[in-house]
Write a protein that holds these residues in place. Structure first.
Motif, PDB file in Angstrom:
ATOM      1  N   HIS A 288       0.819  -1.213   0.000  1.00  0.00           N
ATOM      2  CA  HIS A 288       0.000   0.000   0.000  1.00  0.00           C
ATOM      3  C   HIS A 288       0.846   1.253   0.000  1.00  0.00           C
ATOM      4  O   HIS A 288       1.970   1.270   0.466  1.00  0.00           O
ATOM      5  CB  HIS A 288      -0.963   0.016   1.190  1.00  0.00           C
ATOM      6  N   GLU A 295       4.191   6.448   8.655  1.00  0.00           N
ATOM      7  CA  GLU A 295       4.001   5.297   9.540  1.00  0.00           C
ATOM      8  C   GLU A 295       5.318   4.889  10.197  1.00  0.00           C
ATOM      9  O   GLU A 295       6.320   4.716   9.515  1.00  0.00           O
ATOM     10  CB  GLU A 295       3.522   4.075   8.743  1.00  0.00           C
ATOM     11  N   HIS A 324       4.824   0.380   0.222  1.00  0.00           N
ATOM     12  CA  HIS A 324       5.542  -0.594   1.049  1.00  0.00           C
ATOM     13  C   HIS A 324       4.659  -1.812   1.276  1.00  0.00           C
ATOM     14  O   HIS A 324       3.479  -1.828   0.933  1.00  0.00           O
ATOM     15  CB  HIS A 324       6.070   0.022   2.337  1.00  0.00           C
TER      16      HIS A 324
END
Ligand SMILES: [Fe+2]
Length: 376
Positions: A288, A295, A324
């Motif tokens: 995604h 994150e 990633h």
């Protein structure tokens, strides 16, 4: 004002109808989404994993930090090295070798401590609360506190700068899902607290305000309240008290693991859960671009199933801007998992605004992490 997303409902080429399930044979799914996993999203089907870069140049890249190597213990949380920061959140990794000599007070925002290693007592305005590894300790802004570990301790400290921590809205799960608020423990005014209160001598309070520390000295211990009442207090929650949501037919997005929310970031906890068993369901995190969030993932304990060469005490950081997803070894188990369940505890910080990597974290970076998706 209600949001009115630009209306699209499209589909082209070979695709599945249900996200994260029944992907066309030989394809890897990639999700591109707005507002974490709650806004409009598109799901692509690629013949190759979308992390198949040969070179990654410039300031943007996936990063990994070995926080274990930040090995200087500091008696004050305000001397602990910063790891990731922006205007709304400040994360530090704090090693504490012995009981804090002074009290701390964060005037900049609510404080969350996650006990990675160690055990001991937290003394604060409200009483005493014991803590062990895996505990989250929430301290409302302005609380005076002192941590007294039994031995060396290591903690992740996450400040909600200028904001509050709250619990996520549980929606259809109901208010007692994931963890019952009754599992939140609060400090008690017991014998140990009263003994701490009665210690003679000067006590310093190190107050952090706008990043700077001021010291207020008392001739007595100012944790001297004889009682309190109200609906505001520090709380403790252990990761083992979290009962994660799972589906045997659908790989749920990380947002279902939200533990604490603030205005501009979320703290999620990954706790052991059974793998999906439906033959068509994805059994690893989907590739995604979480294009609206930066994150960070701190690995606390266990076997981290989607990453290679990651040990407890490490942190990975995936700023938004690229795709990633799982490492090649983990990807082999995309549709069939050898184990029945995950065995990992990790703390995720999902920030709505870009995070800066502090110098201390950059100094313990594994610069080869960007190449860790290369096939093996
Ligand atoms: Fe992610």
């Amino acid at each position: 004002m209600a949001r009115n997303w630009i209306p699209v409902r499209g589909a082209q080429g070979v695709h599945s109808r249900q996200a994260h399930a029944d992907m066309p044979e030989g394809t890897y799914e990639r999700e591109v989404s707005k507002e974490g996993f709650f806004g409009p999203a598109a799901f692509f089907h690629h013949p190759r994993p979308p992390t198949g870069w040969t070179k990654f140049e410039g300031p943007l890249r996936p990063r990994a930090f070995d926080l274990n190597a930040l090995n200087e213990a500091t008696p004050s949380p305000w001397d602990a090295p910063k790891v990731l920061t922006n205007n709304h959140v400040e994360m530090r990794f704090w090693k504490l070798a012995r009981p804090m000599p002074a009290l701390a007070r964060n005037a900049d925002g609510d404080q969350l401590l996650f006990v990675h290693e160690g055990a001991g007592d937290l003394f604060c305005d409200y009483g005493r609360i014991a803590c062990v590894a895996g505990d989250y300790l929430y301290l409302p802004r302005g609380t005076m506190w002192r941590l007294a570990p039994d031995g060396p301790a290591a903690l992740l400290a996450i400040e909600a700068t200028g904001a509050h921590y709250m619990l996520p809205e549980r929606g259809l799960l109901g208010p007692t899902g994931v963890f019952d608020p009754a599992m939140l423990d609060t400090p008690v005014m017991d014998e140990a607290f009263r003994a701490h209160q009665a210690q003679a001598g000067e006590v310093r309070v190190e107050v952090k305000k706008r990043g700077a520390v001021s010291t207020v000295t008392y001739a007595y211990n100012p944790l001297d309240a004889v009682g309190w009442h109200g609906d505001l207090a520090p709380v403790r929650l252990n990761v083992k008290d979290i009962r994660p949501v799972s589906s045997h037919r659908y790989h749920l997005p990380p947002s279902v693991h939200a533990t604490f929310v603030s205005d501009r970031f979320v703290v999620c906890t990954f706790a052991p859960r059974p793998f999906e068993t439906d033959p068509g369901a994805l059994k690893v995190p989907f590739f995604h671009n979480n294009d609206d969030f930066d994150e960070a993932l701190f690995y606390h304990a266990g076997d981290f199933f989607s990453r290679d060469d990651i040990k407890p005490g490490m942190m990975t950081f995936h700023p938004s801007g690229f795709t990633h997803g799982p490492h090649p070894k983990a990807l082999k188990a995309m549709l069939v998992q050898p184990k029945p369940a995950t065995d990992e505890y990790a703390v995720m910080l999902d920030a709505r605004d870009p995070l800066d990597v502090a110098a201390a974290a950059a100094a313990v970076e594994n610069t080869r992490y960007v190449d860790s998706w290369k096939g093996r």
